[in-house]
Motif scaffolding. Structure first.
Motif, short mmCIF file in Angstrom:
data_model
loop_
_atom_site.label_atom_id
_atom_site.label_comp_id
_atom_site.label_asym_id
_atom_site.label_seq_id
_atom_site.Cartn_x
_atom_site.Cartn_y
_atom_site.Cartn_z
N VAL A 252 1.04 -0.82 0.07
CA VAL A 252 0.54 -0.40 -0.40
C VAL A 252 0.63 1.28 -0.07
CG1 VAL A 252 -1.22 0.98 1.45
CG2 VAL A 252 -1.83 -1.47 1.23
N GLU A 253 1.79 1.17 1.10
CA GLU A 253 3.09 2.28 0.52
C GLU A 253 3.46 2.19 -0.15
OE1 GLU A 253 5.51 1.48 4.38
OE2 GLU A 253 4.06 2.22 5.80
N LEU A 254 4.09 1.44 -1.33
CA LEU A 254 5.30 1.42 -2.70
C LEU A 254 4.02 2.38 -3.09
CD1 LEU A 254 7.78 -1.27 -2.32
CD2 LEU A 254 7.92 1.05 -2.03
N PHE A 255 2.84 1.87 -3.32
CA PHE A 255 2.26 2.17 -4.68
C PHE A 255 1.35 3.13 -4.60
CE2 PHE A 255 2.75 -2.06 -5.62
CZ PHE A 255 2.69 -2.80 -6.65
N SER A 256 0.63 3.51 -3.44
CA SER A 256 0.12 4.97 -3.48
C SER A 256 0.80 6.46 -3.23
CB SER A 256 -0.65 5.06 -2.14
OG SER A 256 0.22 5.18 -0.79
N GLY A 257 2.05 6.03 -3.41
CA GLY A 257 2.90 7.31 -3.86
C GLY A 257 3.17 6.88 -4.95
N ALA A 258 3.37 6.04 -5.74
CA ALA A 258 3.93 5.66 -7.33
C ALA A 258 3.09 6.31 -9.06
CB ALA A 258 3.94 4.67 -8.03
N ASP A 259 4.05 7.53 -9.23
CA ASP A 259 3.95 7.33 -9.94
C ASP A 259 2.93 6.97 -11.63
OD1 ASP A 259 3.95 10.39 -9.73
OD2 ASP A 259 5.66 11.00 -10.32
N ALA A 260 3.40 5.61 -11.44
CA ALA A 260 3.21 4.62 -13.03
C ALA A 260 3.69 3.78 -12.77
CB ALA A 260 4.38 4.98 -13.64
N ILE A 261 3.00 2.55 -12.49
CA ILE A 261 2.89 1.34 -12.36
C ILE A 261 3.36 0.49 -13.94
CG2 ILE A 261 2.23 1.11 -9.54
CD1 ILE A 261 -0.11 -0.68 -10.76
N ALA A 262 3.53 -0.59 -14.10
CA ALA A 262 3.26 -1.18 -15.04
C ALA A 262 3.71 -3.05 -14.91
CB ALA A 262 4.62 -1.24 -16.18
N GLY A 263 2.78 -3.63 -15.75
CA GLY A 263 3.35 -4.62 -15.62
C GLY A 263 2.16 -6.01 -16.26
N PRO A 264 2.21 -7.11 -16.56
CA PRO A 264 1.36 -8.63 -17.51
C PRO A 264 -0.06 -8.09 -16.99
CG PRO A 264 3.95 -9.06 -16.82
CD PRO A 264 3.79 -7.84 -16.08
N LEU A 265 -1.20 -8.87 -16.78
CA LEU A 265 -2.29 -8.86 -16.62
C LEU A 265 -1.30 -10.34 -15.39
CD1 LEU A 265 -4.71 -8.84 -16.42
CD2 LEU A 265 -5.34 -10.78 -18.10
N GLY A 266 -2.53 -9.53 -14.06
CA GLY A 266 -2.31 -10.79 -12.92
C GLY A 266 -2.90 -10.13 -11.98
N ALA A 267 -2.79 -10.45 -10.11
CA ALA A 267 -3.36 -9.85 -9.39
C ALA A 267 -2.49 -9.22 -8.80
CB ALA A 267 -3.29 -11.16 -8.16
N GLY A 268 -1.16 -9.30 -8.85
CA GLY A 268 -0.61 -7.41 -8.52
C GLY A 268 -0.97 -6.27 -8.38
N LEU A 269 -1.68 -6.82 -10.00
CA LEU A 269 -1.71 -5.38 -10.81
C LEU A 269 -3.39 -4.49 -9.70
CD1 LEU A 269 -1.80 -6.05 -14.68
CD2 LEU A 269 -0.29 -4.33 -13.19
N ALA A 270 -3.08 -5.54 -8.73
CA ALA A 270 -4.97 -4.95 -8.42
C ALA A 270 -4.33 -3.63 -7.49
CB ALA A 270 -5.02 -5.84 -7.28
N ASN A 271 -3.08 -3.86 -7.08
CA ASN A 271 -2.35 -2.50 -6.26
C ASN A 271 -2.71 -1.23 -6.86
OD1 ASN A 271 -1.79 -3.58 -3.66
ND2 ASN A 271 0.33 -4.87 -4.95
N ALA A 272 -3.31 -0.95 -8.01
CA ALA A 272 -3.69 0.09 -8.83
C ALA A 272 -4.42 1.26 -7.47
CB ALA A 272 -3.49 0.19 -10.47
N VAL A 273 -5.41 0.44 -6.98
CA VAL A 273 -6.51 0.69 -6.87
C VAL A 273 -6.18 1.72 -5.62
CG1 VAL A 273 -6.45 -1.05 -4.68
CG2 VAL A 273 -9.08 0.02 -5.72
N PHE A 274 -4.85 1.71 -5.12
CA PHE A 274 -3.91 2.64 -4.49
C PHE A 274 -3.26 4.15 -4.59
CE2 PHE A 274 -3.82 -1.31 -1.48
CZ PHE A 274 -5.33 -1.80 -0.98
N MET A 275 -3.54 4.40 -5.97
CA MET A 275 -2.86 5.40 -6.26
C MET A 275 -3.96 6.29 -6.63
SD MET A 275 -1.32 2.79 -9.79
CE MET A 275 -0.09 4.03 -10.08
N HIS A 276 -2.74 6.87 -6.79
CA HIS A 276 -3.87 8.58 -6.70
C HIS A 276 -4.21 9.02 -7.94
CE1 HIS A 276 -3.48 9.75 -1.93
NE2 HIS A 276 -2.14 9.43 -2.18
N PRO A 277 -5.17 9.68 -8.47
CA PRO A 277 -5.52 10.37 -9.19
C PRO A 277 -4.49 11.23 -10.34
CG PRO A 277 -7.51 10.85 -8.30
CD PRO A 277 -5.99 10.09 -6.72
N GLY A 278 -4.28 10.45 -11.54
CA GLY A 278 -3.25 11.23 -12.66
C GLY A 278 -2.39 10.26 -12.58
N SER A 279 -2.30 9.52 -11.46
CA SER A 279 -1.13 8.55 -12.16
C SER A 279 -1.25 7.70 -13.12
CB SER A 279 -0.50 7.55 -10.64
OG SER A 279 -0.71 8.27 -9.47
#
Length: 372
Positions: free
Chosen positions: A282-309
């Protein structure tokens, strides 16, 4: 014998805490389909079998999304059927809102007969006194589904003041599931559902956070905001992460190393979320400007990102129900969505949703260049 029924056939009430009969409380009614925001970047690898289909399904001009209703159902003398947490009323009618797909019924031993009548050899059991709350779902052991489909049920009941005096029905918890559960307010009595029938004096079933494989409920996102506020600061780190699936048992990106090297040129750090605690994720992904990756459960962490990321999904061809899952998540979380679709490995004998796949590196060069 069991039949299906739907919550729309249950009387509505403003107060489930005093309801003595079957009743439903709708907290948020959901909304009509709206146009999904267009991807910032979208490309299909020319080696994909059906390129027009991938364009139409994923980025077509008529693509829509919506939020499903948030509700709670109260059933006197209701039952929990199997470790799949199917819910039935006292008349042996299965609540259709307790599962996402009809395949779930077959999976748990229900044989379908004409007119939506189902049979099963499940034995009956003595009724347990008091109020009981269903949290478990059919896909508990998947990080995405436990986070965004199951836990929102508990969060919703807690927000409505209906969880404190209830026995909470959960699956056997793995350590990472327990960590996620602890991100919500503490709960008291916990029980574990087996593979039979649990009959309850009063059974509460909250809406799942995912009504179907591509439609979220608003309370899933509200829960994510609460967790982010509890675990993460409001300061953005500006970091970019590439989520690796190199150790996954299925759906690996065969040329992940080459794609990751391109991502690294644009400031992306490799990350394997499964080796981090839930709080760290949660701490890492909420602060991220961007995430990338193959389709998978790890992408669920995008839900913690801030708008505009920025949210970049690398997906295999041939997906059906979940083809727009993450595009919808990006839309409702106001993330800039980028996507590329690649071909699956032709001689992989597994079902298409489990096969390994690849993506053209020039497409990925073009995609990552859009971030700079």
């Amino acid at each position: 014998m069991y039949r299906l029924f739907h919550r729309d056939g249950i009387p509505a009430t403003d107060d489930l805490s005093s309801a003595t009969g079957a009743a439903v409380q709708v907290i948020l009614p959901g909304d009509a389909p709206i146009a999904r925001q267009a991807p910032v970047f979208f490309a299909v690898d020319p080696r994909v079998v059906d390129t027009p289909r991938e364009h139409d399904v994923r980025s077509g001009a008529t693509g829509t999304t919506r939020l499903a209703p948030s509700f709670l159902v109260a059933l006197p003398h209701g039952a929990i059927l199997t470790e799949g947490f199917l819910v039935a009323d006292q008349d042996n009618r299965i609540l259709s809102d307790s599962f996402r797909a009809f395949g779930s019924l077959a999976r748990y031993g229900f044989e379908e007969h004409p007119d939506r009548v189902f049979s099963s050899a499940l034995p009956e059991s003595a009724e347990r006194p008091g109020t009981h709350l269903v949290v478990g779902i059919q896909t508990n052991l998947n990080y995405f589904h436990w986070l965004l489909e199951a836990l929102p049920r508990l969060w919703l009941a807690q927000r409505q003041g209906l969880a404190a005096d209830a026995t909470i029905w959960l699956p056997p918890l793995r350590p990472w599931m327990d960590q996620m559960l602890n991100a919500l307010p503490p709960i008291g009595r916990i029980a574990t559902q087996g593979d039979s029938v649990t009959r309850c004096e009063r059974l509460l079933m909250p809406a799942r956070g995912l009504a179907n494989i591509h439609t979220f409920s608003a309370h899933a996102f509200a829960m994510a905001d609460d967790i982010r506020d509890r675990y993460a600061t409001k300061t953005r780190s500006g970091r970019r992460f590439f989520i690796s699936r190199s150790t996954a048992s299925s759906r690996k990106l065969t040329n992940e190393a080459a794609v990751m090297a391109i991502a690294a040129e644009h400031g992306f750090e490799p990350i394997e979320p499964q080796y981090l605690s839930f709080r760290e994720q949660v701490e890492l992904f909420s602060g991220a400007d961007a995430i990338a990756g193959p389709l998978g459960a790890g992408l669920a962490n995008a839900v913690f990102m801030h708008p505009g990321s920025a949210f970049i999904e690398i997906a295999p061809e041939g997906r059906e129900g979940d083809a727009t899952l993450f595009a919808n998540l990006a839309h409702h979380r106001q993330l800039d969505y980028f996507a590329a679709v690649g071909p699956t490995v032709a001689d992989d004998p597994r079902p298409i949703d489990r096969r390994e796949f690849a993506i053209d590196v020039e497409i990925m060069r073009d995609l990552f260049a859009q971030l700079d």
